[in-house]
Design a protein around this motif. Structure first.
Motif, PDB file in Angstrom:
ATOM      1  N   PRO A   6     -17.028 -10.805  -5.560  1.00  0.00           N
ATOM      2  CA  PRO A   6     -15.901 -11.184  -6.078  1.00  0.00           C
ATOM      3  C   PRO A   6     -15.275 -10.343  -6.862  1.00  0.00           C
ATOM      4  N   PRO A  47     -12.178 -11.698  -9.314  1.00  0.00           N
ATOM      5  CA  PRO A  47     -11.167 -12.449  -9.911  1.00  0.00           C
ATOM      6  C   PRO A  47     -10.014 -11.885 -10.675  1.00  0.00           C
ATOM      7  N   GLU A  59      -8.644 -16.113  -7.053  1.00  0.00           N
ATOM      8  CA  GLU A  59     -10.137 -15.788  -6.478  1.00  0.00           C
ATOM      9  C   GLU A  59      -9.785 -14.712  -5.140  1.00  0.00           C
TER      10      GLU A  59
END
Ligand code: PGA
Length: 270
Positions: free
Chosen positions: A128, A130, A231
């Motif tokens: 991920p 962010p 995101e």
């Protein structure tokens, strides 16, 4: 001179000049198409030969977006320490220029934000990514909770250069939420952005991955803004048709395992 030599060998003009511009002749266009196919074949031949050498004696060219540099160099260093005979090349540049490198087959694997679809690319998300809003630690917004997104319109937003994936994602986000943002200075890396934020020149949107040291030293605050974090993910990207040599395959597997075990993001204070 090389063009002249080529024209002499072929016995035909390959270029013609009209005014100040130079154009390919019909013969020149044919020559260009064949030259491209030859270059492609030579590239493939090189890859097949690399394959015979195995991981330990192979070559690996990895290119990463500026923002991913923080963790990509760590992964590469760890990988390199396991395969000491391997010859490695790492290039760090922005999203647009990575896409160009892939198009020209100049690297084996790329680490970047989501690549555009339908470009003959194969992409695999592995971590991920962010994106958060940051400000100087003593900025008035630093102590506020649930800051309405519209409040950011009163601030100056420092922004990455054209071609940066972070810039693209941030501007798309503000546009889709109909927020008119005051754009401030443009800077070419997350490092420069963070320095400018610390100096109080404005707020910015950056990847949380780039903030480890600044958050630990409490020099920068992550703002609690409505709709954030954006995101995103980090992707491993390659040309769909590219036959990966053993070194590149081993690196791809290594990155995915590495992200599973060490892919922790910096902690945010509650
Ligand atoms: P950037 O990359 O360094 O070009 O902003 C980040 C991304 O592609 O998400």
């Amino acid at each position: 001179m090389q063009i002249k030599q080529l024209e002499t060998v072929v016995g035909l003009p390959l270029f013609e000049q009209i005014g100040k511009k130079i154009y390919l002749t019909d013969a020149g266009r044919e020559m260009q198409a064949y030259a491209r196919r030859l270059a492609q074949l030579l590239g493939e031949l090189e890859e097949v030969m690399e394959g015979f050498k195995g991981v330990r004696r192979g070559r690996l060219a990895v290119s990463v977006v500026t923002t991913a540099n923080h963790f990509a160099t760590r992964i590469l260093a760890d990988f390199a320490s396991r395969y000491s005979g391997l010859s490695l090349r790492l290039d760090v540049t922005n999203r647009e220029s990575l896409l160009r490198q892939l198009q020209r087959n100049e690297c084996d694997l790329v680490i970047m934000g989501q690549p555009p679809e339908a470009e003959g690319l194969a992409a695999e998300a592995f971590l991920p990514n962010p994106l958060v809003v940051i400000a100087h630690a003593s900025h008035p917004l630093a102590s506020m909770r649930q800051i309405p997104l519209a409040r950011l319109a009163d601030e100056t937003l420092l922004i990455r250069e054209l071609g940066s994936g972070t810039r693209g994602a941030a501007l798309r986000f503000f546009k889709s939420n109909a927020i008119r943002i005051n754009l401030g200075m443009e800077l070419r890396s997350s490092e420069a952005i963070k320095q400018a934020v610390e100096a109080g020149l404005g707020i910015a949107v950056v990847s949380l991955h780039t903030l480890e040291l600044e958050l630990a030293a409490q020099r920068i605050a992550v703002l609690d803004v409505e709709g954030f974090p954006i995101e995103r993910h980090w992707y491993l990207v390659q040309n769909k048709d590219k036959r990966l040599a053993p070194a590149a395959k081993a690196f791809r597997d290594f990155v995915i395992k590495y992200a599973e075990h060490h892919g922790r993001l910096p902690e945010l204070s509650p």
